[in-house]
Design a protein around this motif. Sequence first.
Motif, PDB file in Angstrom:
ATOM      1  N   VAL A  25      41.674  29.498 -37.465  1.00 27.90           N
ATOM      2  CA  VAL A  25      41.156  30.906 -37.787  1.00 27.90           C
ATOM      3  C   VAL A  25      41.029  30.930 -39.519  1.00 27.90           C
ATOM      4  O   VAL A  25      41.950  30.346 -40.177  1.00 27.90           O
ATOM      5  CB  VAL A  25      42.323  31.867 -37.632  1.00 27.90           C
ATOM      6  N   ALA A  26      39.453  31.182 -39.662  1.00 33.01           N
ATOM      7  CA  ALA A  26      39.315  31.209 -41.323  1.00 33.01           C
ATOM      8  C   ALA A  26      39.603  32.443 -41.680  1.00 33.01           C
ATOM      9  O   ALA A  26      39.103  33.434 -41.284  1.00 33.01           O
ATOM     10  CB  ALA A  26      37.735  30.925 -41.381  1.00 33.01           C
ATOM     11  N   GLU A  27      40.376  32.513 -42.752  1.00 36.34           N
ATOM     12  CA  GLU A  27      41.047  33.699 -43.524  1.00 36.34           C
ATOM     13  C   GLU A  27      40.066  34.054 -44.719  1.00 36.34           C
ATOM     14  O   GLU A  27      39.631  32.957 -44.905  1.00 36.34           O
ATOM     15  CB  GLU A  27      42.578  33.726 -43.855  1.00 36.34           C
ATOM     16  N   THR A  28      40.124  35.106 -45.338  1.00 42.67           N
ATOM     17  CA  THR A  28      39.363  35.385 -46.451  1.00 42.67           C
ATOM     18  C   THR A  28      40.074  34.666 -47.669  1.00 42.67           C
ATOM     19  O   THR A  28      41.322  34.205 -47.361  1.00 42.67           O
ATOM     20  CB  THR A  28      39.338  36.835 -46.732  1.00 42.67           C
ATOM     21  N   THR A  37      38.926  25.089 -31.721  1.00 43.53           N
ATOM     22  CA  THR A  37      38.233  26.198 -31.577  1.00 43.53           C
ATOM     23  C   THR A  37      38.237  26.873 -33.024  1.00 43.53           C
ATOM     24  O   THR A  37      39.349  27.281 -33.506  1.00 43.53           O
ATOM     25  CB  THR A  37      38.782  27.321 -30.443  1.00 43.53           C
ATOM     26  N   PHE A  38      37.098  27.401 -33.706  1.00 46.51           N
ATOM     27  CA  PHE A  38      37.090  27.864 -34.776  1.00 46.51           C
ATOM     28  C   PHE A  38      37.041  29.559 -34.539  1.00 46.51           C
ATOM     29  O   PHE A  38      36.114  29.872 -33.930  1.00 46.51           O
ATOM     30  CB  PHE A  38      35.884  27.413 -35.675  1.00 46.51           C
ATOM     31  N   HIS A  39      37.706  30.161 -35.485  1.00 46.06           N
ATOM     32  CA  HIS A  39      37.336  31.956 -35.169  1.00 46.06           C
ATOM     33  C   HIS A  39      37.236  32.294 -36.603  1.00 46.06           C
ATOM     34  O   HIS A  39      37.286  31.628 -37.701  1.00 46.06           O
ATOM     35  CB  HIS A  39      38.940  32.340 -34.684  1.00 46.06           C
ATOM     36  N   ARG A  40      36.278  33.535 -36.560  1.00 47.89           N
ATOM     37  CA  ARG A  40      36.025  34.242 -37.719  1.00 47.89           C
ATOM     38  C   ARG A  40      35.203  33.099 -38.614  1.00 47.89           C
ATOM     39  O   ARG A  40      35.362  33.008 -39.952  1.00 47.89           O
ATOM     40  CB  ARG A  40      37.099  34.821 -38.443  1.00 47.89           C
ATOM     41  N   CYS A  61      34.170  30.482 -31.643  1.00 42.58           N
ATOM     42  CA  CYS A  61      34.430  31.594 -31.187  1.00 42.58           C
ATOM     43  C   CYS A  61      33.643  32.740 -31.829  1.00 42.58           C
ATOM     44  O   CYS A  61      33.782  32.887 -33.134  1.00 42.58           O
ATOM     45  CB  CYS A  61      35.963  31.739 -31.027  1.00 42.58           C
ATOM     46  N   GLU A  62      33.033  33.649 -31.103  1.00 43.14           N
ATOM     47  CA  GLU A  62      32.637  34.812 -31.566  1.00 43.14           C
ATOM     48  C   GLU A  62      33.442  36.150 -31.738  1.00 43.14           C
ATOM     49  O   GLU A  62      33.358  36.938 -32.438  1.00 43.14           O
ATOM     50  CB  GLU A  62      31.258  35.138 -30.817  1.00 43.14           C
ATOM     51  N   ARG A  63      34.061  36.278 -30.473  1.00 45.88           N
ATOM     52  CA  ARG A  63      35.220  37.219 -30.474  1.00 45.88           C
ATOM     53  C   ARG A  63      36.259  37.137 -29.767  1.00 45.88           C
ATOM     54  O   ARG A  63      36.201  36.575 -28.298  1.00 45.88           O
ATOM     55  CB  ARG A  63      34.367  38.811 -30.100  1.00 45.88           C
ATOM     56  N   CYS A  64      37.473  37.219 -29.867  1.00 45.08           N
ATOM     57  CA  CYS A  64      38.848  37.106 -29.030  1.00 45.08           C
ATOM     58  C   CYS A  64      39.971  37.711 -29.807  1.00 45.08           C
ATOM     59  O   CYS A  64      39.730  38.154 -31.037  1.00 45.08           O
ATOM     60  CB  CYS A  64      38.943  35.816 -28.899  1.00 45.08           C
ATOM     61  N   PRO A  65      40.868  38.120 -29.051  1.00 46.98           N
ATOM     62  CA  PRO A  65      42.124  38.593 -29.843  1.00 46.98           C
ATOM     63  C   PRO A  65      42.554  38.024 -31.227  1.00 46.98           C
ATOM     64  O   PRO A  65      42.987  38.777 -31.974  1.00 46.98           O
ATOM     65  CB  PRO A  65      43.186  38.414 -28.824  1.00 46.98           C
ATOM     66  N   LEU A  66      42.479  36.583 -31.441  1.00 50.98           N
ATOM     67  CA  LEU A  66      42.694  36.056 -32.479  1.00 50.98           C
ATOM     68  C   LEU A  66      41.868  36.486 -33.678  1.00 50.98           C
ATOM     69  O   LEU A  66      42.271  36.769 -34.737  1.00 50.98           O
ATOM     70  CB  LEU A  66      42.635  34.327 -32.448  1.00 50.98           C
ATOM     71  N   GLU A 114      40.098  39.495 -33.799  1.00 52.92           N
ATOM     72  CA  GLU A 114      40.513  40.796 -33.944  1.00 52.92           C
ATOM     73  C   GLU A 114      41.692  41.141 -34.826  1.00 52.92           C
ATOM     74  O   GLU A 114      41.601  41.720 -35.535  1.00 52.92           O
ATOM     75  CB  GLU A 114      40.318  41.606 -32.681  1.00 52.92           C
ATOM     76  N   SER A 115      42.556  40.115 -34.406  1.00 55.14           N
ATOM     77  CA  SER A 115      43.851  40.438 -35.051  1.00 55.14           C
ATOM     78  C   SER A 115      43.897  40.169 -36.509  1.00 55.14           C
ATOM     79  O   SER A 115      44.627  40.821 -37.307  1.00 55.14           O
ATOM     80  CB  SER A 115      45.121  39.666 -34.446  1.00 55.14           C
ATOM     81  N   GLY A 116      43.089  39.091 -36.848  1.00 59.41           N
ATOM     82  CA  GLY A 116      42.783  38.793 -38.208  1.00 59.41           C
ATOM     83  C   GLY A 116      42.212  40.026 -39.046  1.00 59.41           C
ATOM     84  O   GLY A 116      42.586  40.168 -40.020  1.00 59.41           O
ATOM     85  N   LYS A 117      41.209  40.495 -38.479  1.00 61.24           N
ATOM     86  CA  LYS A 117      40.361  41.531 -39.009  1.00 61.24           C
ATOM     87  C   LYS A 117      41.432  42.998 -39.374  1.00 61.24           C
ATOM     88  O   LYS A 117      41.292  43.506 -40.511  1.00 61.24           O
ATOM     89  CB  LYS A 117      39.369  41.854 -37.993  1.00 61.24           C
ATOM     90  N   LYS A 118      42.137  43.281 -38.282  1.00 57.44           N
ATOM     91  CA  LYS A 118      43.166  44.309 -38.350  1.00 57.44           C
ATOM     92  C   LYS A 118      44.164  43.928 -39.608  1.00 57.44           C
ATOM     93  O   LYS A 118      44.497  44.875 -40.286  1.00 57.44           O
ATOM     94  CB  LYS A 118      44.023  44.449 -37.094  1.00 57.44           C
ATOM     95  N   GLU A 119      44.703  42.928 -39.667  1.00 58.87           N
ATOM     96  CA  GLU A 119      45.671  42.645 -40.716  1.00 58.87           C
ATOM     97  C   GLU A 119      45.052  42.889 -42.437  1.00 58.87           C
ATOM     98  O   GLU A 119      45.672  43.426 -43.080  1.00 58.87           O
ATOM     99  CB  GLU A 119      46.000  41.123 -40.708  1.00 58.87           C
ATOM    100  N   GLU A 120      43.619  42.434 -42.128  1.00 59.65           N
ATOM    101  CA  GLU A 120      42.910  42.545 -43.734  1.00 59.65           C
ATOM    102  C   GLU A 120      42.788  44.077 -43.870  1.00 59.65           C
ATOM    103  O   GLU A 120      42.642  44.508 -44.941  1.00 59.65           O
ATOM    104  CB  GLU A 120      41.573  41.916 -43.583  1.00 59.65           C
ATOM    105  N   GLU A 121      42.427  44.804 -42.823  1.00 57.71           N
ATOM    106  CA  GLU A 121      42.099  46.274 -42.942  1.00 57.71           C
ATOM    107  C   GLU A 121      43.424  47.084 -43.462  1.00 57.71           C
ATOM    108  O   GLU A 121      43.490  47.642 -44.169  1.00 57.71           O
ATOM    109  CB  GLU A 121      41.656  46.862 -41.767  1.00 57.71           C
TER     110      GLU A 121
END
Length: 269
Positions: free
Chosen positions: A176-179, A228-231, A255-260, A262-269
């Motif tokens: 998962v690529a984080e900011t 699998t790469f996410h985000r 991966c274009e969209r999955c729970p992993l 989405e969870s990363g996006k919510k944490e950043e928000e």
Amino acid sequence: MQHKLTVAGTMPNGRIPSVRGVKVENETEGVVFTATSEEDMQRLKRLLALQLAEFITREYEEKSLSDYIDAAHPYFLPGERQHILHKASLAMQKQSPANRTRYVENRLYTFLADSEMLSLEGFLNFRLKDYKELLKKTAKTAVELYLAEREYEEFITLLKYFVSTQVTEEPVLHVVAETGGRFSLYGKNGENVQSLCDAVAEWSDTTGMTEEDVLLSTLITAAPREITFHRIENVGNVQLLETVMKVFPGRVHMCERCPLCESGKKEEE
């Protein structure tokens, strides 16, 4: 009054421009054009400038690039030289063939307008130094790009060999690529396996390794059968993805969209 222009040697490709009112003769010193009218002679010079400019930018240009490459790097194999020449030719074409031809044509006509003798070789060497320097620089850049590409491919081959010798620690890895350039690792069932990076990360600070270097080293050590790469929108260096796909051919997915994701996006928000 008779007006005269002599072109030393032979005309490129044997093409001799024809203008009404201008006589053409092949003499010992070269091709001689004579006209009784200044207007006819200037029309001949304009046509000659265009014809020679097209020859220079279409044929002389490629030969010069090839000569520069061969002279500076005679050890390249024929296939390598052709590959580099193709790169150099494409680079010159991106600079607009029409503009280059017009530039050379104008330089030629400016010279011919007040001259009765033209040596094409002398003109190229002394009146088009900047153009010849551009060709030399383009050839040099093409060689440097090729050597960098070859080094990169050799690097990829070495990494693939390392992977083939490793025992698979995690059959499936989710990256998962984080900011901020960070990466998080998860196993097949979503469990956090960031510990795989710990051994590499311990000495990364002292060796100047980046987060991307740490990730690549971790993947090679873990030798997963599936990645699998996410985000991926957070991956700043596209070459990282290209490198991983080359080192692990057929094993990498985006991966274009999955729970992993989405969870990363919510944490950043």
